[in-house]
Design an enzyme around this catalytic site. Structure first.
Site, PDB file in Angstrom:
ATOM      1  N   GLY A  62      -5.582  40.072   8.268  1.00 33.39           N
ATOM      2  CA  GLY A  62      -6.093  38.931   9.025  1.00 33.39           C
ATOM      3  C   GLY A  62      -4.990  37.941   9.354  1.00 33.39           C
ATOM      4  CB  ALA A  63      -2.118  36.725   7.370  1.00 28.15           C
ATOM      5  N   GLY A  73      -8.460   0.287   1.958  1.00 32.13           N
ATOM      6  CA  GLY A  73      -9.711   0.200   2.698  1.00 32.13           C
ATOM      7  C   GLY A  73      -9.557   0.662   4.129  1.00 32.13           C
ATOM      8  N   GLY A  74     -10.039  -0.179   5.052  1.00 35.17           N
ATOM      9  CA  GLY A  74      -9.984   0.168   6.470  1.00 35.17           C
ATOM     10  C   GLY A  74      -8.569   0.418   6.957  1.00 35.17           C
TER      11      GLY A  74
HETATM   12  C1  HXC Z   1      -8.300 -11.289   2.431  1.00 28.65           C
HETATM   13  C2  HXC Z   1      -6.491 -10.613   1.219  1.00 28.65           C
HETATM   14  C3  HXC Z   1      -6.955  -9.281   1.244  1.00 28.65           C
HETATM   15  C4  HXC Z   1      -8.172  -9.021   1.924  1.00 28.65           C
HETATM   16  C5  HXC Z   1      -5.105  -9.324   0.161  1.00 28.65           C
HETATM   17  N1  HXC Z   1      -5.355 -10.584   0.530  1.00 28.65           N
HETATM   18  N2  HXC Z   1      -6.077  -8.512   0.575  1.00 28.65           N
HETATM   19  N3  HXC Z   1      -7.152 -11.598   1.816  1.00 28.65           N
HETATM   20  N4  HXC Z   1      -8.804 -10.049   2.504  1.00 28.65           N
HETATM   21  N5  HXC Z   1      -8.664  -7.783   2.008  1.00 28.65           N
HETATM   22  C6  HXC Z   1      -4.526 -11.755   0.289  1.00 28.65           C
HETATM   23  C7  HXC Z   1      -4.491 -12.149  -1.184  1.00 28.65           C
HETATM   24  O1  HXC Z   1      -5.593 -12.968  -1.506  1.00 28.65           O
HETATM   25  C8  HXC Z   1      -3.169 -12.890  -1.258  1.00 28.65           C
HETATM   26  O2  HXC Z   1      -3.368 -14.188  -0.762  1.00 28.65           O
HETATM   27  C9  HXC Z   1      -2.299 -12.154  -0.281  1.00 28.65           C
HETATM   28  O3  HXC Z   1      -3.177 -11.451   0.598  1.00 28.65           O
HETATM   29  C10 HXC Z   1      -1.385 -11.155  -0.927  1.00 28.65           C
HETATM   30  O4  HXC Z   1      -2.141 -10.331  -1.797  1.00 28.65           O
HETATM   31  P1  HXC Z   1      -1.678 -10.005  -3.284  1.00 28.65           P
HETATM   32  O5  HXC Z   1      -2.846  -9.426  -3.984  1.00 28.65           O
HETATM   33  O6  HXC Z   1      -1.021 -11.207  -3.873  1.00 28.65           O
HETATM   34  O7  HXC Z   1      -0.568  -8.896  -3.030  1.00 28.65           O
HETATM   35  P2  HXC Z   1      -0.239  -7.600  -3.867  1.00 28.65           P
HETATM   36  O8  HXC Z   1      -0.164  -7.914  -5.322  1.00 28.65           O
HETATM   37  O9  HXC Z   1       0.978  -7.002  -3.221  1.00 28.65           O
HETATM   38  O10 HXC Z   1      -1.467  -6.611  -3.673  1.00 28.65           O
HETATM   39  C11 HXC Z   1      -1.808  -6.145  -2.386  1.00 28.65           C
HETATM   40  C12 HXC Z   1      -3.167  -5.401  -2.420  1.00 28.65           C
HETATM   41  C13 HXC Z   1      -4.233  -6.316  -3.029  1.00 28.65           C
HETATM   42  C14 HXC Z   1      -3.004  -4.109  -3.227  1.00 28.65           C
HETATM   43  C15 HXC Z   1      -3.469  -4.997  -0.974  1.00 28.65           C
HETATM   44  O11 HXC Z   1      -4.160  -7.597  -2.406  1.00 28.65           O
HETATM   45  C16 HXC Z   1      -5.601  -5.774  -2.874  1.00 28.65           C
HETATM   46  O12 HXC Z   1      -6.000  -4.894  -3.685  1.00 28.65           O
HETATM   47  N6  HXC Z   1      -6.349  -6.286  -1.893  1.00 28.65           N
HETATM   48  C17 HXC Z   1      -7.709  -5.843  -1.640  1.00 28.65           C
HETATM   49  C18 HXC Z   1      -7.703  -4.436  -1.124  1.00 28.65           C
HETATM   50  C19 HXC Z   1      -9.057  -3.876  -0.796  1.00 28.65           C
HETATM   51  O13 HXC Z   1      -9.820  -3.535  -1.711  1.00 28.65           O
HETATM   52  N7  HXC Z   1      -9.376  -3.839   0.474  1.00 28.65           N
HETATM   53  C20 HXC Z   1     -10.566  -3.199   0.888  1.00 28.65           C
HETATM   54  C21 HXC Z   1     -11.290  -4.140   1.756  1.00 28.65           C
HETATM   55  S1  HXC Z   1     -12.745  -3.281   2.266  1.00 28.65           S
HETATM   56  P3  HXC Z   1      -2.599 -15.470  -1.347  1.00 28.65           P
HETATM   57  O14 HXC Z   1      -3.183 -16.614  -0.602  1.00 28.65           O
HETATM   58  O15 HXC Z   1      -2.869 -15.478  -2.809  1.00 28.65           O
HETATM   59  O16 HXC Z   1      -1.149 -15.221  -1.032  1.00 28.65           O
HETATM   60  C22 HXC Z   1     -12.326  -2.492   3.702  1.00 28.65           C
HETATM   61  C23 HXC Z   1     -13.492  -1.797   4.312  1.00 28.65           C
HETATM   62  C24 HXC Z   1     -13.219  -1.213   5.649  1.00 28.65           C
HETATM   63  O17 HXC Z   1     -11.239  -2.506   4.181  1.00 28.65           O
HETATM   64  C25 HXC Z   1     -13.809   0.145   5.708  1.00 28.65           C
HETATM   65  C26 HXC Z   1     -13.594   0.831   7.009  1.00 28.65           C
HETATM   66  C27 HXC Z   1     -13.833   2.315   6.927  1.00 28.65           C
END
Ligand code: HXC
Length: 527
Positions: free
Chosen positions: A417-418, A182-183
């Site tokens: 051109g290159a 994401g961000g």
């Molecule tokens: C809150 C989060 C989080 C998030 C992970 N965690 N991502 N908490 N917000 N975005 C937390 C999990 O709940 C977990 O908490 C801990 O972090 C570790 O995550 P895991 O999933 O256990 O780790 P892993 O298996 O290594 O996977 C990592 C990951 C996955 C691939 C990053 O967590 C994931 O897919 N997260 C979401 C990613 C995503 O879609 N983000 C986009 C957000 S939107 P616990 O308590 O269980 O340890 C965005 C928009 C901005 O960013 C746009 C700007 C242009």
């Protein structure tokens, strides 16, 4: 008893209070240092990753890290109120030079970005800009913290805005050391260079689960956004490291070529055992047969200071080579066509790769050395449909716009051109050299005779022999460096062996070059 001695006696109660306060500070500091706690630290290690603090310790000169805001925490009504809030920020030194950095702490809510995390990062970005020192981001983050809703999105907006304000003012480098989604990938994308650690770092807008839900496509994290994917296919990663340690070492190496900001020159270094001024091996490196490939990286290594070439994006668009090197200790940016791949043609990816590098060097006062062996732009439907006109124009624009010292060496082909694009005299190369076997013309002999001698060939009793004769004729008369030298488009035709000397002389002469483009808000590069 002297008056000053009496004033040093602290009443017992006061002494006790002081000890308590100091103890509390020690406890708070300890808590802040633990981030998400022992269990999560163990989980991080089990995943084969270092913690944010371990990374900082590896990256910076020892005992130079000064942390800021370790007690900043998410608002109390938030789920997470860990001191530090998932990011460690501060400043330190690399080879004795100041850098500002942030390191996302995956043990706190997956390093996700909330309101406070963003505030901490923004403070350090402002410091880096105000102090004119590089900004380094050690990234390991799940993106916007879901629980903090729009506040986390606002935080990203603040960071992106600063990335753009800092662009061209201070070098900004992102290391990707874990899953970034994401961000968390857009701030690195706005920075100058991205390093990725192989096997445990990923960059994607959304992960495999969301991809599956939306497009029904099954794809692994590695294929979607692993280091190999971004190094070889998307071109997003400038450098990869075999592991975190190697990545952080390469990050330090990269910094050694860069000035602290756009008002400084890059650091010159006394280099060890530079190659001799004349390098006879160069005379034999380039085959006389124009259709025979050779390795331009060998040419570079024979020219620059010993072991000083630091290549960027080596696996992406291999038909163009980019990287930093030193010539008698002075940093230069090298852009070179690579005849080993696509005969060194410019295509969509090569043009973009070259253009961005030229712009970086120009922003940060790094002279450009172009080594040219280019048969032209890559022809074909996929290139045209993919926008080779627009992307080729990016490289042309970047070179035309650059005001740093610009020196070109034409090692063999410079067609069409290159030829113009690859830092020709016409777009303000300061010095242009060519080897005696250089071929500078509108197009290669085969293509040219097919157009201008079409009828002669068709009417000949032996068309094959006639064509061969015309090709040789064209090569002798047009595809030489002498026409260009007669017009002053080439300053000197040189022996390959003297390339290093000629480049060092030119760069020394050009070191005080002052050249400005017309005042404007900004140009409109064909993006
Ligand atoms: C809150 C989060 C989080 C998030 C992970 N965690 N991502 N908490 N917000 N975005 C937390 C999990 O709940 C977990 O908490 C801990 O972090 C570790 O995550 P895991 O999933 O256990 O780790 P892993 O298996 O290594 O996977 C990592 C990951 C996955 C691939 C990053 O967590 C994931 O897919 N997260 C979401 C990613 C995503 O879609 N983000 C986009 C957000 S939107 P616990 O308590 O269980 O340890 C965005 C928009 C901005 O960013 C746009 C700007 C242009």
């Amino acid at each position: 008893m002297p008056a000053n001695k009496a004033s040093q006696i602290v009443p017992v109660e006061e002494q006790k209070l002081k000890v308590e306060k100091f103890e509390r500070l020690a406890q708070q500091l300890h808590k802040a240092k633990l981030g998400g706690g022992d269990i999560r630290i163990k989980k991080q290690h089990l995943a084969g990753k270092l913690t944010a603090r371990e990374r900082i310790a590896l990256f910076l000169d020892s005992d130079t890290f000064v942390e800021s805001d370790s007690f900043m925490a998410a608002r109390q009504n938030s789920d997470s109120a860990t001191p530090g809030d998932g990011v460690i920020t501060g400043y330190g030194k690399v080879e004795g030079r100041l850098v500002f950095l942030y390191a996302q702490d995956f043990t706190v809510a997956g390093g996700s970005l909330g309101e406070v995390t963003a505030k901490k990062i923004c403070k350090i970005m402002d410091d880096a800009m105000n102090m004119g020192a590089p900004l380094i981001g050690l990234n390991d983050s799940g993106g916007a913290r879901i629980q903090e809703g729009v506040n986390s999105l606002a935080g990203y907006g603040e960071i992106f805005y600063r990335n753009v304000q800092a662009s061209g003012v201070i070098p900004q480098i992102a290391a990707i050391l874990g899953p970034c989604a994401g961000g968390a990938v857009y701030s690195p994308a706005l920075m100058d260079f991205i390093l990725m650690s192989e096997n445990n770092s990923y960059m994607f807008v959304t992960g495999p689960d969301v991809v599956k839900a939306v497009t029904h496509e099954d794809i692994s994290k590695e294929d979607l956004g692993g280091a190999r994917t971004h190094a070889a296919i998307s071109g997003q990663a400038s450098i990869t490291g075999s592991d975190e340690e190697d990545s952080l070492f390469k990050l330090r190496q990269l910094l050694s070529y860069l000035p602290a900001n756009n008002m400084e020159d890059p650091p010159s270094t006394i280099t060890q055992a530079p190659p001799t001024e004349y390098n006879e091996e160069l005379d034999d490196l380039i085959p006389l047969n124009p259709n025979k490939p050779y390795d331009m990286k060998k040419v570079i290594e024979h020219i620059v200071d010993y072991d000083s070439f630091f290549e960027l994006q080596p696996q992406f668009a291999k038909n163009i080579i980019i990287g930093f090197a030193r010539l008698e200790g002075r940093v230069v940016g090298i852009i070179a066509n690579q005849p080993l791949h696509l005969a060194g043609c410019l295509d969509i990816h090569a043009s973009i790769k070259g253009a961005r590098f030229v712009r970086f060097c120009d922003s940060f006062n790094i002279p450009l050395v172009t080594l040219e062996d280019v048969p032209g732009f890559l022809p074909g439907r996929s290139q045209e449909a993919g926008g080779i006109i627009r992307t080729g124009a990016k490289l042309l624009y970047a070179y035309c716009e650059a005001t740093v010292p610009k020196v070109t060496v034409i090692t063999r082909k410079a067609y069409g051109g290159a030829y113009i694009v690859m830092n020709s005299k016409h777009i303000r190369s300061d010095r242009c050299f060519a080897y005696p076997n250089a071929e500078i013309a509108v197009m290669g002999p085969e293509g040219a005779v097919n157009i201008i001698n079409r009828h002669d060939i068709a009417e000949a009793s032996d068309p094959v022999a006639k064509k061969a004769e015309l090709v040789q004729d064209y090569r002798d008369n047009f595809a030489t460096p002498y026409r260009a030298a007669e017009m002053g488009y080439i300053e000197e035709i040189i022996y390959p062996r003297e390339t290093r000397k000629k480049l060092i002389q030119s760069l020394d002469m050009l070191k005080n070059k002052r050249c400005k483009n017309r005042a404007k808000k900004h140009g409109n590069i064909p993006l």
